[in-house]
Design an enzyme around this catalytic site. Structure first.
Site, PDB file in Angstrom:
ATOM      1  N   GLY A 145     -38.942  -7.484 -12.720  1.00 30.35           N
ATOM      2  CA  GLY A 145     -39.172  -6.195 -13.349  1.00 30.35           C
ATOM      3  C   GLY A 145     -38.180  -5.183 -12.800  1.00 30.35           C
TER       4      GLY A 145
ATOM      5  N   GLY B  57     -36.617  -1.416 -11.277  1.00 33.78           N
ATOM      6  CA  GLY B  57     -36.842  -0.266 -10.422  1.00 33.78           C
ATOM      7  C   GLY B  57     -37.067  -0.521  -8.944  1.00 33.78           C
TER       8      GLY B  57
ATOM      9  N   CYS C 269     -37.904 -12.309  -7.962  1.00 28.62           N
ATOM     10  CA  CYS C 269     -37.225 -11.006  -8.034  1.00 28.62           C
ATOM     11  C   CYS C 269     -38.161  -9.870  -7.615  1.00 28.62           C
ATOM     12  CB  CYS C 269     -36.614 -10.797  -9.417  1.00 28.62           C
ATOM     13  SG  CYS C 269     -35.381  -9.474  -9.463  1.00 28.62           S
TER      14      CYS C 269
ATOM     15  N   GLN D  15     -40.222  -8.990  -3.955  1.00 29.79           N
ATOM     16  CA  GLN D  15     -40.231  -7.714  -3.233  1.00 29.79           C
ATOM     17  C   GLN D  15     -41.650  -7.156  -3.094  1.00 29.79           C
ATOM     18  OE1 GLN D  15     -37.600  -5.490  -5.756  1.00 29.79           O
ATOM     19  NE2 GLN D  15     -35.809  -6.698  -5.181  1.00 29.79           N
TER      20      GLN D  15
ATOM     21  N   ASN E 150     -30.014 -10.076 -10.679  1.00 31.17           N
ATOM     22  CA  ASN E 150     -29.814  -8.744 -11.232  1.00 31.17           C
ATOM     23  C   ASN E 150     -30.792  -7.797 -10.543  1.00 31.17           C
ATOM     24  OD1 ASN E 150     -28.949  -6.603 -12.784  1.00 31.17           O
ATOM     25  ND2 ASN E 150     -30.278  -7.112 -14.508  1.00 31.17           N
TER      26      ASN E 150
ATOM     27  N   GLY F 108     -31.194  -4.437  -7.298  1.00 37.29           N
ATOM     28  CA  GLY F 108     -30.558  -3.466  -6.410  1.00 37.29           C
ATOM     29  C   GLY F 108     -31.287  -3.260  -5.093  1.00 37.29           C
ATOM     30  N   TYR F 109     -32.370  -4.026  -4.859  1.00 35.47           N
ATOM     31  CA  TYR F 109     -33.158  -3.888  -3.640  1.00 35.47           C
ATOM     32  C   TYR F 109     -33.303  -5.246  -2.974  1.00 35.47           C
ATOM     33  CZ  TYR F 109     -34.319   0.722  -5.347  1.00 35.47           C
ATOM     34  OH  TYR F 109     -34.224   2.015  -5.779  1.00 35.47           O
TER      35      TYR F 109
ATOM     36  N   HIS G 253     -33.111 -15.800  -9.761  1.00 36.38           N
ATOM     37  CA  HIS G 253     -33.806 -16.250 -10.970  1.00 36.38           C
ATOM     38  C   HIS G 253     -33.640 -17.751 -11.182  1.00 36.38           C
ATOM     39  CE1 HIS G 253     -34.974 -12.290 -12.430  1.00 36.38           C
ATOM     40  NE2 HIS G 253     -33.840 -11.872 -11.893  1.00 36.38           N
TER      41      HIS G 253
ATOM     42  N   GLU H 270     -35.142 -19.527 -13.236  1.00 34.20           N
ATOM     43  CA  GLU H 270     -35.335 -19.828 -14.655  1.00 34.20           C
ATOM     44  C   GLU H 270     -34.113 -19.484 -15.497  1.00 34.20           C
ATOM     45  OE1 GLU H 270     -35.579 -15.508 -14.730  1.00 34.20           O
ATOM     46  OE2 GLU H 270     -36.201 -16.978 -13.266  1.00 34.20           O
TER      47      GLU H 270
END
Length: 180
Positions: free
Chosen positions: A42, A44, A69, A73, A111, A113-114, A153, A155
């Site tokens: 997801g 953000g 992903c 987190q 993909n 950013g954290y 990922h 998948e």
């Protein structure tokens, strides 16, 4: 934010999949008596998802759990860990990730950013994958909770499929057998 290919990857292995919205309550999910729980990707800043983190905390240790992903987190945050914003993020289908258990390096699709701060989970989990470029955490195992998570990922179809075997690992945790 869930990718349909996560669902397809599980279905190819003989799983019946129920997709729950991100705002679902842990009690609803657990009352449906799933064999396992998949936490998907997801967008953000993961720390902004306080309600999801609280619900994940309630599910940990109740059923086998696999996070991908953002799911990786959020699981870390639910267990008291920390995340940080990466300077550039990891983007594309060519991110090298080293499996700390086998020493093998996989090429993955990413993909985000954290990143999870693995040291913030000492005594709670074990870092299983690291990014070969910047050494950031790419995966954690929480054996006492029957849970593992990855940043990349497995998948993905846009590039390498080297890590598809992680879905088989999740099926084994649920007591199932892969049909893929």
């Amino acid at each position: 934010g869930a990718k349909r290919n996560i669902v397809r990857s599980l279905q190819r292995r003989g799983c019946s999949v129920t997709v729950w919205p991100a705002e679902s309550r842990a009690e609803e999910v657990l009352d449906s008596d799933p064999d396992g729980i998949m936490l998907s990707n997801g967008p953000g800043d993961p720390k902004e998802n306080r309600a999801c983190i609280a619900e994940i905390r309630k599910m940990l240790g109740k059923k086998p759990l696999f996070g991908i992903c953002l799911g990786h987190q959020l699981t870390a945050l639910a267990l008291g860990g920390d995340t940080v914003k990466l300077k550039y993020g990891h983007r594309g289908g060519n991110q090298p990730v080293k499996d700390r258990l086998t020493g093998r390096t996989w090429i993955t699709s990413q993909n985000h950013g954290y990143a999870v701060v693995a040291d913030s989970l000492k005594g709670v989990g074990q870092e299983t994958f690291v990014n070969a470029n910047d050494q950031s955490c790419e995966g954690m195992a929480y054996p006492g909770l029957n849970c593992f998570t990855v940043q990349f990922h497995p998948e993905a179809c846009s590039g390498p499929r080297d890590t598809n075997h992680l879905f088989d690992r999740f099926l084994a945790m649920m007591g199932g057998e892969s049909h893929a």
